[in-house]
Scaffold this active site. Sequence first.
Site, mmCIF file in Angstrom:
data_model
loop_
_atom_site.group_PDB
_atom_site.id
_atom_site.type_symbol
_atom_site.label_atom_id
_atom_site.label_comp_id
_atom_site.label_asym_id
_atom_site.label_seq_id
_atom_site.Cartn_x
_atom_site.Cartn_y
_atom_site.Cartn_z
ATOM 1 N N GLY A 76 -2.587 2.429 10.086
ATOM 2 C CA GLY A 76 -2.329 3.052 11.379
ATOM 3 C C GLY A 76 -3.204 4.264 11.572
ATOM 4 N N GLY A 79 6.923 -1.431 10.888
ATOM 5 C CA GLY A 79 7.498 -2.699 11.348
ATOM 6 C C GLY A 79 7.788 -2.623 12.830
#
Length: 501
Positions: free
Chosen positions: A73, A148
């Site tokens: 990320g 998630g």
Amino acid sequence: MTPAAPPADPGTRLAGGQLRLKHVLKGDGRLGHDLDPRDRAPQDACGVFGVWAPGEDVSKLTYYGLYALQHRGQESAGIAVSDGSRILVYKDMGLVAQVFDESVLGTLRGHLAVGHCRYSTTGSSVWENAQPTLSSTEDGGLALAHNGNLINTAALAERVPAGSTRATTDTEVLAALLAADRSKPIEDAAADLLPQVKGAYSLVFMDEKTLYAARDPQGIRPMVLGRLERGWAVASETAALDIVGAVFVREVEPGELLTIDERGVRSRRFALAEPKGCLFEYVYLARPDTTIAGRGVQATRVQVGRRLAQEHPVEADLVIPTPESGTPAAIGYAEESGIPYGQGLVKNSYVGRTFIQPSQTIRQLGIRLKLNPLREIIAGKRLVVVDDTIVRGNTQRAIVKMLREAGAVEVHVRISAPPVAWPCFYGIDFATKAELIAGSLDVEQIRDSIGADSLGYVSLAGLTEATTLPAERLCRACFTGEYPIPVDELRVGKFVLEAKA
Ligand code: SF4
């Protein structure tokens, strides 16, 4: 508990109207991830890291843990730290190394911390949605970080007390529900709440004194526990444990909640384990030096390359990878086929660090910004080019064209995953089904579209066998359309909460 505020104004107005800039806005990181900005690669779903270690510099351990997880990320990064009486959170948009420096880390003192690097899968990429989140509870604060994507966010959001959160992420909803249950300690509140939460979640969260870690019953995203000399660490991948000097202990089990404090690590099961680990982690998401379910990711990728050579042999002079993602499978292909392995494309490793959006002239160069062919290696050769996925096909089309222009006689493309034809609802942001080239074209049509002499994808069976896990223990939905956790497509989506608002 004190959340750090975002920079408010752009600078100071000087006499004569000049503006002295105060804060340099950071870009969205798009250049950092894709070979071709017009052909967005699958985007990872975040990295999480937690540490409980009195006497250690926990903010620096978390910084380096996140640094190791940066590939998961790149939109924002944050660290929450507690000294036992107060939680302090610092987060901002950008890469880990852009958000934190010595002076910021120096203010984050304590003995436990959680950290997060984000790619947004529910909710926009804005400061308010960066993590860790920070909520007030009956006894103090709660900081939470999530890897998630939940699939019942809209239903959960209806239970959040009015006015308790303005954020638009599944994570913020989860944190608000946890913090709102003031009738019991956080550990008990989590054990009650998590069985009602559907989708993928590997969580690290903390109050002022205790670190918690939890993983969804399917264990879709990875999460591991490590031992430090003076404490414990939890992380999305084993590579992050290695980098902070933690010894791998075990995976956090699907459906397990860990509580970590001065009494050690306590385990509690909140749901039966129904393991369905993400197959795409092996193909693309996880670092090659990470181990998942006892199997090294690099070894898996090399084995997939061998299988690819068995399933799609071709007469050629040289096997080259699309760097770096295609490298392990290209090595396997070369080993199995006996065709020499070489480097035919050079990648600019530093272009991922830029946040300057390209000018129109540069944009037209497409992947040239990142990849350049080695003409003396390529010219006159029949090439096998190994890559990990085809999303829209723009990248491979540009690579084939570039290699032909550099003198390649033939270009045979081999892909170390089956065609991705279905979206992921569990935390990976692919293009939509309509944008996925395999969603509408068959293999021969894709070959024609990218201009290759031949095209071969590894079979689903071949990829699955390379992981050494049985198919029943894996999520393979983006290849098959069979989703292990039923999804109501009308109630999911990146902007489900923003649309509602
Ligand atoms: S749909 Fe694909 S990317 Fe998503 S969890 Fe399943 S295997 Fe992984």
